[in-house]
Design a protein around this motif. Structure first.
Motif, PDB file in Angstrom:
ATOM      1  N   ALA A   1      52.384  11.574  47.061  1.00 25.64           N
ATOM      2  CA  ALA A   1      53.838  11.610  47.205  1.00 25.64           C
ATOM      3  C   ALA A   1      54.476  10.408  46.526  1.00 25.64           C
ATOM      4  O   ALA A   1      55.477  10.542  45.809  1.00 25.64           O
ATOM      5  CB  ALA A   1      54.221  11.649  48.688  1.00 25.64           C
ATOM      6  N   LEU A   2      53.881   9.238  46.716  1.00 29.45           N
ATOM      7  CA  LEU A   2      54.422   8.031  46.088  1.00 29.45           C
ATOM      8  C   LEU A   2      54.330   8.115  44.571  1.00 29.45           C
ATOM      9  O   LEU A   2      55.260   7.708  43.864  1.00 29.45           O
ATOM     10  CB  LEU A   2      53.688   6.794  46.610  1.00 29.45           C
ATOM     11  N   ARG A   3      53.239   8.611  44.073  1.00 28.57           N
ATOM     12  CA  ARG A   3      53.090   8.772  42.626  1.00 28.57           C
ATOM     13  C   ARG A   3      54.175   9.706  42.092  1.00 28.57           C
ATOM     14  O   ARG A   3      54.837   9.406  41.095  1.00 28.57           O
ATOM     15  CB  ARG A   3      51.705   9.318  42.304  1.00 28.57           C
ATOM     16  N   TYR A   4      54.350  10.834  42.743  1.00 30.38           N
ATOM     17  CA  TYR A   4      55.359  11.811  42.332  1.00 30.38           C
ATOM     18  C   TYR A   4      56.752  11.184  42.363  1.00 30.38           C
ATOM     19  O   TYR A   4      57.535  11.313  41.413  1.00 30.38           O
ATOM     20  CB  TYR A   4      55.297  13.033  43.255  1.00 30.38           C
ATOM     21  N   MET A   5      57.077  10.519  43.471  1.00 30.13           N
ATOM     22  CA  MET A   5      58.402   9.930  43.634  1.00 30.13           C
ATOM     23  C   MET A   5      58.636   8.796  42.633  1.00 30.13           C
ATOM     24  O   MET A   5      59.703   8.707  42.020  1.00 30.13           O
ATOM     25  CB  MET A   5      58.582   9.446  45.070  1.00 30.13           C
ATOM     26  N   ALA A   6      57.648   7.931  42.464  1.00 34.13           N
ATOM     27  CA  ALA A   6      57.792   6.794  41.559  1.00 34.13           C
ATOM     28  C   ALA A   6      57.944   7.254  40.107  1.00 34.13           C
ATOM     29  O   ALA A   6      58.782   6.722  39.371  1.00 34.13           O
ATOM     30  CB  ALA A   6      56.609   5.848  41.708  1.00 34.13           C
ATOM     31  N   ASP A   7      57.153   8.238  39.705  1.00 36.77           N
ATOM     32  CA  ASP A   7      57.235   8.758  38.329  1.00 36.77           C
ATOM     33  C   ASP A   7      58.613   9.318  38.020  1.00 36.77           C
ATOM     34  O   ASP A   7      59.057   9.295  36.874  1.00 36.77           O
ATOM     35  CB  ASP A   7      56.185   9.853  38.092  1.00 36.77           C
ATOM     36  N   ARG A   8      59.304   9.826  39.024  1.00 32.01           N
ATOM     37  CA  ARG A   8      60.615  10.445  38.831  1.00 32.01           C
ATOM     38  C   ARG A   8      61.754   9.548  39.309  1.00 32.01           C
ATOM     39  O   ARG A   8      62.903   9.970  39.371  1.00 32.01           O
ATOM     40  CB  ARG A   8      60.658  11.789  39.566  1.00 32.01           C
ATOM     41  N   ARG A   9      61.399   8.339  39.690  1.00 29.71           N
ATOM     42  CA  ARG A   9      62.373   7.372  40.226  1.00 29.71           C
ATOM     43  C   ARG A   9      63.188   7.974  41.363  1.00 29.71           C
ATOM     44  O   ARG A   9      64.397   7.770  41.475  1.00 29.71           O
ATOM     45  CB  ARG A   9      63.263   6.832  39.117  1.00 29.71           C
ATOM     46  N   MET A  10      62.490   8.717  42.211  1.00 28.10           N
ATOM     47  CA  MET A  10      63.128   9.354  43.365  1.00 28.10           C
ATOM     48  C   MET A  10      63.135   8.392  44.550  1.00 28.10           C
ATOM     49  O   MET A  10      62.151   7.695  44.791  1.00 28.10           O
ATOM     50  CB  MET A  10      62.331  10.597  43.792  1.00 28.10           C
ATOM     51  N   LYS A  11      64.215   8.395  45.272  1.00 28.77           N
ATOM     52  CA  LYS A  11      64.275   7.705  46.551  1.00 28.77           C
ATOM     53  C   LYS A  11      63.931   8.730  47.618  1.00 28.77           C
ATOM     54  O   LYS A  11      64.072   9.927  47.406  1.00 28.77           O
ATOM     55  CB  LYS A  11      65.655   7.117  46.778  1.00 28.77           C
ATOM     56  N   GLY A  12      63.480   8.244  48.755  1.00 23.97           N
ATOM     57  CA  GLY A  12      63.158   9.188  49.817  1.00 23.97           C
ATOM     58  C   GLY A  12      62.385   8.544  50.934  1.00 23.97           C
ATOM     59  O   GLY A  12      62.422   7.327  51.121  1.00 23.97           O
ATOM     60  N   SER A  13      61.659   9.369  51.653  1.00 28.09           N
ATOM     61  CA  SER A  13      60.987   8.925  52.861  1.00 28.09           C
ATOM     62  C   SER A  13      59.620   9.583  52.995  1.00 28.09           C
ATOM     63  O   SER A  13      59.460  10.758  52.687  1.00 28.09           O
ATOM     64  CB  SER A  13      61.855   9.306  54.071  1.00 28.09           C
ATOM     65  N   ILE A  14      58.682   8.804  53.456  1.00 26.18           N
ATOM     66  CA  ILE A  14      57.345   9.294  53.801  1.00 26.18           C
ATOM     67  C   ILE A  14      57.148   9.013  55.282  1.00 26.18           C
ATOM     68  O   ILE A  14      57.451   7.916  55.762  1.00 26.18           O
ATOM     69  CB  ILE A  14      56.261   8.602  52.959  1.00 26.18           C
ATOM     70  N   LEU A  15      56.651  10.001  55.989  1.00 27.71           N
ATOM     71  CA  LEU A  15      56.425   9.851  57.424  1.00 27.71           C
ATOM     72  C   LEU A  15      54.963  10.098  57.737  1.00 27.71           C
ATOM     73  O   LEU A  15      54.433  11.175  57.474  1.00 27.71           O
ATOM     74  CB  LEU A  15      57.298  10.837  58.215  1.00 27.71           C
ATOM     75  N   ASN A  16      54.317   9.083  58.278  1.00 24.64           N
ATOM     76  CA  ASN A  16      52.931   9.203  58.721  1.00 24.64           C
ATOM     77  C   ASN A  16      52.897   9.552  60.196  1.00 24.64           C
ATOM     78  O   ASN A  16      53.795   9.175  60.954  1.00 24.64           O
ATOM     79  CB  ASN A  16      52.184   7.879  58.491  1.00 24.64           C
ATOM     80  N   ILE A  17      51.862  10.260  60.601  1.00 22.27           N
ATOM     81  CA  ILE A  17      51.676  10.570  62.011  1.00 22.27           C
ATOM     82  C   ILE A  17      50.497   9.755  62.516  1.00 22.27           C
ATOM     83  O   ILE A  17      49.388   9.872  62.018  1.00 22.27           O
ATOM     84  CB  ILE A  17      51.408  12.076  62.242  1.00 22.27           C
TER      85      ILE A  17
END
Length: 134
Positions: A5-21
């Motif tokens: 998810a971080l790779r995908y978001m960083a490559d596209r300069r996307m902001k957002g949120s990751i939630l771990n359980i």
């Protein structure tokens, strides 16, 4: 999952949120289950470290740590075993999956836009160490 998810978001300069359980056992050791406690302790530091690493990119990383939730995995808690488990929970009841989902929805929402590196315990007070109340 977070790595991709971080790779995908960083490559596209996307902001957002990751939630771990995670689990309350990132804070409360689980007797006779060292591998579980160790994995949840690792999840805590994974969440916090990723939050530090990606905050400046607008990516928030947080975790939910449920306590005892009324799910299939806890259906075998009956009689004295259930009573013993409830003594560990100040609110004296098991949580509902919907309560965990509501907390998760808030953490990934715009309302929590200034929250990163946090673990939200959804545990009826279990991490307050109610065994000390006796």
């Amino acid at each position: 999952g977070a790595r991709e998810a971080l790779r995908y978001m960083a490559d596209r300069r996307m902001k957002g949120s990751i939630l771990n359980i995670s689990s309350v056992h990132q804070q409360i050791p689980r007797p006779k289950n060292v591998h579980y406690s160790a994995s949840k302790g690792g999840m805590k530091l994974l969440t916090e470290t990723l939050a530090l690493d990606y905050a400046d990119k607008g990516i928030r990383v947080n975790a939910i740590a449920p306590g005892t939730i009324a799910t299939e995995s806890n259906e075998d808690l009956e009689g004295s075993r259930k009573s013993a488990q409830l003594k560990k929970i100040p609110m004296n009841e098991f949580g509902d999956p919907e309560q965990v989902a509501s907390a998760a929805a808030w953490l990934v929402s715009k309302e929590a836009a200034y929250v990163t590196g946090a673990t939200l315990f959804v545990d009826g007070g279990m991490t307050l160490y109610p065994s000390q109340m006796e």
